[in-house]
Design a protein around this motif. Structure first.
Motif, PDB file in Angstrom:
ATOM      1  N   GLY A  97     -10.435   6.886  28.526  1.00  0.00           N
ATOM      2  CA  GLY A  97      -9.068   6.800  29.031  1.00  0.00           C
ATOM      3  C   GLY A  97      -8.898   7.075  30.512  1.00  0.00           C
ATOM      4  O   GLY A  97      -7.760   7.130  30.996  1.00  0.00           O
ATOM      5  N   ARG A  98      -9.987   7.248  31.245  1.00  0.00           N
ATOM      6  CA  ARG A  98      -9.860   7.674  32.639  1.00  0.00           C
ATOM      7  C   ARG A  98      -9.063   6.693  33.489  1.00  0.00           C
ATOM      8  O   ARG A  98      -8.080   7.076  34.146  1.00  0.00           O
ATOM      9  N   ASN A  99      -9.457   5.429  33.490  1.00  0.00           N
ATOM     10  CA  ASN A  99      -8.745   4.473  34.342  1.00  0.00           C
ATOM     11  C   ASN A  99      -7.334   4.190  33.845  1.00  0.00           C
ATOM     12  O   ASN A  99      -6.432   3.920  34.638  1.00  0.00           O
ATOM     13  N   LEU A 100      -7.143   4.266  32.537  1.00  0.00           N
ATOM     14  CA  LEU A 100      -5.795   4.131  31.982  1.00  0.00           C
ATOM     15  C   LEU A 100      -4.886   5.219  32.552  1.00  0.00           C
ATOM     16  O   LEU A 100      -3.775   4.941  33.032  1.00  0.00           O
ATOM     17  N   LEU A 101      -5.349   6.456  32.510  1.00  0.00           N
ATOM     18  CA  LEU A 101      -4.542   7.567  32.992  1.00  0.00           C
ATOM     19  C   LEU A 101      -4.425   7.567  34.511  1.00  0.00           C
ATOM     20  O   LEU A 101      -3.341   7.802  35.065  1.00  0.00           O
ATOM     21  N   PHE A 102      -5.538   7.312  35.195  1.00  0.00           N
ATOM     22  CA  PHE A 102      -5.517   7.328  36.663  1.00  0.00           C
ATOM     23  C   PHE A 102      -4.527   6.297  37.201  1.00  0.00           C
ATOM     24  O   PHE A 102      -3.716   6.594  38.082  1.00  0.00           O
ATOM     25  N   LEU A 103      -4.589   5.087  36.689  1.00  0.00           N
ATOM     26  CA  LEU A 103      -3.696   4.038  37.188  1.00  0.00           C
ATOM     27  C   LEU A 103      -2.249   4.310  36.799  1.00  0.00           C
ATOM     28  O   LEU A 103      -1.330   4.021  37.564  1.00  0.00           O
ATOM     29  N   SER A 104      -2.047   4.891  35.618  1.00  0.00           N
ATOM     30  CA  SER A 104      -0.681   5.206  35.195  1.00  0.00           C
ATOM     31  C   SER A 104      -0.063   6.274  36.092  1.00  0.00           C
ATOM     32  O   SER A 104       1.087   6.149  36.540  1.00  0.00           O
ATOM     33  N   PHE A 105      -0.814   7.322  36.370  1.00  0.00           N
ATOM     34  CA  PHE A 105      -0.294   8.374  37.246  1.00  0.00           C
ATOM     35  C   PHE A 105      -0.188   7.886  38.687  1.00  0.00           C
ATOM     36  O   PHE A 105       0.736   8.278  39.416  1.00  0.00           O
ATOM     37  N   ALA A 106      -1.115   7.035  39.112  1.00  0.00           N
ATOM     38  CA  ALA A 106      -1.020   6.451  40.447  1.00  0.00           C
ATOM     39  C   ALA A 106       0.249   5.621  40.573  1.00  0.00           C
ATOM     40  O   ALA A 106       0.900   5.598  41.632  1.00  0.00           O
ATOM     41  N   ALA A 107       0.631   4.947  39.480  1.00  0.00           N
ATOM     42  CA  ALA A 107       1.850   4.141  39.493  1.00  0.00           C
ATOM     43  C   ALA A 107       3.094   5.016  39.640  1.00  0.00           C
ATOM     44  O   ALA A 107       4.029   4.668  40.369  1.00  0.00           O
TER      45      ALA A 107
END
Length: 222
Positions: A97-107
């Motif tokens: 889930g790393r990129n899922l979470l990273f991109l979501s929080f970056a958004a």
């Protein structure tokens, strides 16, 4: 056109994200970076990201993602987990889930900062089988973020279809090859620059650089 736009780069201080940062600085009028502290073994990664961002004159925000460490034990956060990849299985360095979470929080960060563009260094060509580095995942998430936040994000993946030799070539074209080679941290064992030379990340990075330099030499000798 993009010179009037603002972008947020998901930034670890490694080869790929630093190449993307140089790319973003050429493409957009304003750029900032976001780095995630998820309990990675090598704290130097965060310091490296902060140092590069400061040197290149871009804002860097570090977000606490310690919950990811708690939920997804892996070789990048646990010293007792060996760095390895068995046939037919994901590497032990995969963080669920790393990129899922990273991109979501970056958004979320980007919307608050008035930025519509997200830049990430994921790559499907040299991706070690990580499912959240695939183009289909990024496109799907882009649609989901736009719907969830009622905001027209664009996720840029400038390295998606490049192998490591091509990525070095891209850095060289931007005049950043030496900077990226010397100042970034890609090594799973926490060694700056060319790294330990033994872990899978260092081997991939070295093979790409050697291939790129060999290609350049052949071009010159033609």
């Amino acid at each position: 056109m993009l010179k009037n736009e603002k972008a947020v780069v998901v930034f670890s201080g490694g080869q790929d994200s630093t190449t993307c940062l140089f790319w973003a600085k050429q493409q957009f009028g304003e750029v900032e970076t976001v780095t995630f502290d998820y309990g990675q073994r090598h704290r130097l990664e965060i310091k490296c990201a902060q140092s590069i961002a400061e040197e290149l004159g871009v804002k860097n925000t570090v977000l606490n993602m310690s919950l990811l460490n708690q939920l997804a034990p892996n070789a990048l956060t646990r010293s007792n987990i060996e760095i390895k990849q068995d046939d037919g299985e994901l590497p032990s360095t995969f963080v669920e889930g790393r990129n899922l979470l990273f991109l979501s929080f970056a958004a979320v960060l980007a919307k608050g900062a008035g930025a519509r563009h997200l830049v990430t260094g994921v790559c499907e060509t040299d991706f070690s089988g990580y499912p959240d580095c695939r183009d289909s995942f990024v496109k799907s998430l882009n649609v989901t973020l736009n719907l969830a936040m009622d905001y027209n994000f664009v996720i840029h993946t400038p390295l998606m279809w490049l192998d490591k030799a091509d990525t070095w070539g891209m850095a060289d074209q931007m005049g950043a090859l030496d900077f990226i080679r010397e100042r970034t941290l890609t090594c799973y064992n926490g060694v700056m620059g060319d790294g330990c030379g033994e872990c899978p990340s260092c081997q991939l990075r070295r093979r790409g650089l050697e291939q790129y330099l060999q290609n350049q030499s052949q071009e010159i000798n033609r």
